[in-house]
Design a protein around this motif. Structure first.
Motif, short mmCIF file in Angstrom:
data_model
loop_
_atom_site.label_atom_id
_atom_site.label_comp_id
_atom_site.label_asym_id
_atom_site.label_seq_id
_atom_site.Cartn_x
_atom_site.Cartn_y
_atom_site.Cartn_z
N MET A 111 22.96 34.85 37.06
CA MET A 111 23.21 35.66 35.86
C MET A 111 23.03 34.79 34.63
SD MET A 111 26.59 37.91 34.93
CE MET A 111 27.68 36.50 35.05
N TRP A 112 22.32 35.31 33.60
CA TRP A 112 22.07 34.54 32.39
C TRP A 112 23.34 34.45 31.56
CZ3 TRP A 112 22.65 35.46 27.22
CH2 TRP A 112 22.03 34.53 26.35
N ARG A 113 23.60 33.28 30.99
CA ARG A 113 24.70 33.13 30.04
C ARG A 113 24.37 31.98 29.12
NH1 ARG A 113 29.19 33.52 31.95
NH2 ARG A 113 28.71 34.02 34.10
N ARG A 114 24.97 32.01 27.95
CA ARG A 114 24.79 30.90 27.03
C ARG A 114 25.45 29.66 27.62
NH1 ARG A 114 27.20 33.44 21.67
NH2 ARG A 114 28.69 34.09 23.26
N HIS A 115 24.97 28.49 27.21
CA HIS A 115 25.38 27.22 27.82
C HIS A 115 26.89 27.03 27.77
CE1 HIS A 115 25.13 23.10 29.15
NE2 HIS A 115 25.80 22.71 28.07
N HIS A 116 27.54 27.43 26.67
CA HIS A 116 28.96 27.16 26.52
C HIS A 116 29.85 28.35 26.86
CE1 HIS A 116 28.28 23.16 24.94
NE2 HIS A 116 27.41 23.64 24.08
N ASP A 117 29.28 29.45 27.30
CA ASP A 117 30.10 30.58 27.71
C ASP A 117 30.93 30.19 28.94
OD1 ASP A 117 29.16 32.13 25.72
OD2 ASP A 117 27.90 33.42 26.97
N PRO A 118 32.19 30.63 29.00
CA PRO A 118 32.98 30.35 30.20
C PRO A 118 32.40 31.05 31.42
CG PRO A 118 34.15 31.88 28.77
CD PRO A 118 32.96 31.39 27.99
N MET A 119 32.36 30.35 32.54
CA MET A 119 31.80 30.93 33.75
C MET A 119 32.91 31.49 34.64
SD MET A 119 30.68 27.38 35.65
CE MET A 119 29.92 26.73 34.16
N PRO A 120 32.71 32.64 35.25
CA PRO A 120 33.70 33.18 36.17
C PRO A 120 33.78 32.30 37.42
CG PRO A 120 32.12 34.87 35.50
CD PRO A 120 31.56 33.55 35.09
N LEU A 121 34.97 31.86 37.74
CA LEU A 121 35.20 30.99 38.88
C LEU A 121 36.42 31.48 39.64
CD1 LEU A 121 34.69 27.54 37.11
CD2 LEU A 121 33.05 28.70 38.60
N GLY A 122 36.48 31.14 40.93
CA GLY A 122 37.61 31.56 41.74
C GLY A 122 38.20 30.41 42.52
N VAL A 123 39.51 30.48 42.74
CA VAL A 123 40.18 29.50 43.59
C VAL A 123 41.15 30.25 44.49
CG1 VAL A 123 42.06 29.03 41.94
CG2 VAL A 123 41.45 27.32 43.63
N VAL A 124 41.16 29.84 45.76
CA VAL A 124 42.11 30.36 46.73
C VAL A 124 43.08 29.23 47.06
CG1 VAL A 124 42.45 31.41 49.00
CG2 VAL A 124 40.37 31.92 47.68
N ASP A 125 44.34 29.48 46.85
CA ASP A 125 45.41 28.49 47.03
C ASP A 125 46.19 28.83 48.29
OD1 ASP A 125 47.73 26.95 46.86
OD2 ASP A 125 48.51 28.02 45.11
N VAL A 126 46.09 27.98 49.30
CA VAL A 126 46.78 28.21 50.57
C VAL A 126 48.06 27.38 50.56
CG1 VAL A 126 46.62 28.09 53.09
CG2 VAL A 126 44.57 28.58 51.71
N GLY A 127 49.19 28.05 50.32
CA GLY A 127 50.47 27.38 50.23
C GLY A 127 51.38 27.68 51.40
N ALA A 128 52.60 27.17 51.33
CA ALA A 128 53.55 27.33 52.43
C ALA A 128 54.07 28.75 52.54
CB ALA A 128 54.72 26.36 52.24
N ASN A 129 54.25 29.43 51.42
CA ASN A 129 54.71 30.81 51.44
C ASN A 129 53.55 31.80 51.41
OD1 ASN A 129 57.51 30.44 51.44
ND2 ASN A 129 57.59 30.26 49.21
N THR A 130 52.60 31.51 50.52
CA THR A 130 51.65 32.53 50.09
C THR A 130 50.24 31.98 50.02
OG1 THR A 130 53.46 33.24 48.63
CG2 THR A 130 51.34 34.31 48.32
N VAL A 131 49.27 32.85 50.28
CA VAL A 131 47.87 32.58 49.95
C VAL A 131 47.56 33.40 48.70
CG1 VAL A 131 45.47 32.77 50.69
CG2 VAL A 131 47.24 32.17 52.35
N ARG A 132 47.03 32.72 47.67
CA ARG A 132 46.79 33.39 46.39
C ARG A 132 45.35 33.17 45.94
NH1 ARG A 132 51.50 34.77 43.41
NH2 ARG A 132 53.43 34.02 44.37
N LEU A 133 44.80 34.21 45.34
CA LEU A 133 43.47 34.15 44.73
C LEU A 133 43.61 34.33 43.24
CD1 LEU A 133 40.32 34.42 44.60
CD2 LEU A 133 40.65 36.87 45.07
N LEU A 134 42.89 33.51 42.48
CA LEU A 134 42.79 33.68 41.04
C LEU A 134 41.33 33.56 40.63
CD1 LEU A 134 44.10 33.99 38.22
CD2 LEU A 134 44.33 31.49 38.17
N VAL A 135 40.84 34.55 39.90
CA VAL A 135 39.49 34.52 39.34
C VAL A 135 39.63 34.58 37.82
CG1 VAL A 135 37.23 35.63 39.23
CG2 VAL A 135 38.56 35.72 41.36
#
Length: 301
Positions: free
Chosen positions: A1-25
């Motif tokens: 997808m085209w974007r300007r050089h300094h535009d923030p890029m959509p990124l995701g992280v999945v955090d696998v913890g002791a209680n919970t698995v969480r996704l943040l985009v």
């Protein structure tokens, strides 16, 4: 997808913890999507020392679904981070291999120091503070707890961790409903013993991140003072779980571990010796900021 050089890029992280698995985009500071599932990996580690095979598979398929979900919400890159379950389980390597195999995403185990540093960075994201002001960030997870102290300019320069979180302490000592006075006293002793030798440097201000701190706002308000935490401990000592949900509006899946989380937060607040303002950001926000920095540096090289 085209974007300007300094535009923030959509990124995701999945955090696998002791209680919970969480996704943040996120794209920069803009939250696009959140999702979570309660798996309780830390309870299995506390009971058996390892994560049973069926629980490993449940975690792997949950993470795979979250990775697909992140990409469906536009994430250009998704990473999977494993916290205390990967460090504490005797079969942590098998967990990591299975997560990578099923999800197809990069997976890494965070050291306790990395967890504290990323939590510090995430807590300070979008927070307006003087660049040289010294802050303490406290993060109580299910399997461990971190204290990180530093400045917005330099990041976390002092990090300590204990292998005791809300899920582990609940499994050991606080399974009663309600836990009662004797169990809460035993839990306080357990936490004090884990903190022996930890002497944080001076901090001008304190922040608390993580699910336990956020859940506690219903009992304490937005700032965890010593008095507010003592009051919360008193309520949690004698209040049955159903009343915590109905009267205090605490999320049902958080109720079983909130007493343990409060005991740990109270002990950490005492040693950092400043009130703790509850913040939404934390590990996942810091991880996404660090991921974007790495991507931009690689593209500029």
């Amino acid at each position: 997808m085209w974007r300007r050089h300094h535009d923030p890029m959509p990124l995701g992280v999945v955090d696998v913890g002791a209680n919970t698995v969480r996704l943040l985009v996120k794209a920069g500071d803009n939250v696009i999507h959140r999702r979570r599932a309660m798996l309780g990996l830390g309870q299995a580690v506390e009971l058996f020392g390892e994560i049973p095979g069926e629980k490993v598979d449940e975690a792997a398929w949950t993470v795979a679904a979250f990775v697909i979900d992140a990409r469906a919400h536009g994430a250009e890159r998704v990473e999977v981070l494993v916290t205390s379950p990967g460090r504490q389980a005797t079969n942590g390597d098998a967990l990591i291999e299975r997560l990578a195999e099923i999800s197809g995403a990069p997976v890494r185990v965070l050291s306790s120091e990395e967890e504290g540093q990323l939590g510090f960075q995430g807590a300070l994201n979008a927070l307006r503070v003087p660049p040289r002001e010294t802050l303490a960030v406290v993060d109580v997870g299910g399997g461990s707890a971190q204290i990180a102290i530093g400045t917005k300019r330099d990041g976390a320069t002092w990090v300590r961790s204990i292998d005791l979180g809300s899920m582990r302490l609940t499994s050991r000592l606080l399974q009663g409903n309600p836990p009662g006075r004797e169990a809460m006293e035993a839990a306080r002793r357990e936490v004090r013993a884990a903190l022996i030798g930890i002497e944080p440097p001076f901090a001008e201000e304190g922040l608390a991140v993580g699910g336990s701190a956020r859940a506690l706002r219903e009992l304490t308000g937005p700032t965890l003072t010593a008095e507010a935490l003592r009051r919360a401990e008193s309520i949690l000592t004698y209040t049955p779980h159903d009343q915590l949900v109905e009267v205090w509006n605490i999320e049902e899946d958080r109720v079983p571990t909130i007493a343990a989380g409060t005991v740990i937060l109270s002990a950490l607040q005492e040693i950092v010796n400043v009130p703790l303002r509850v913040r939404r950001g934390g590990l996942r926000d810091g991880a996404l900021a660090e991921l974007e920095q790495r991507i931009r540096a690689a593209r500029a090289a």
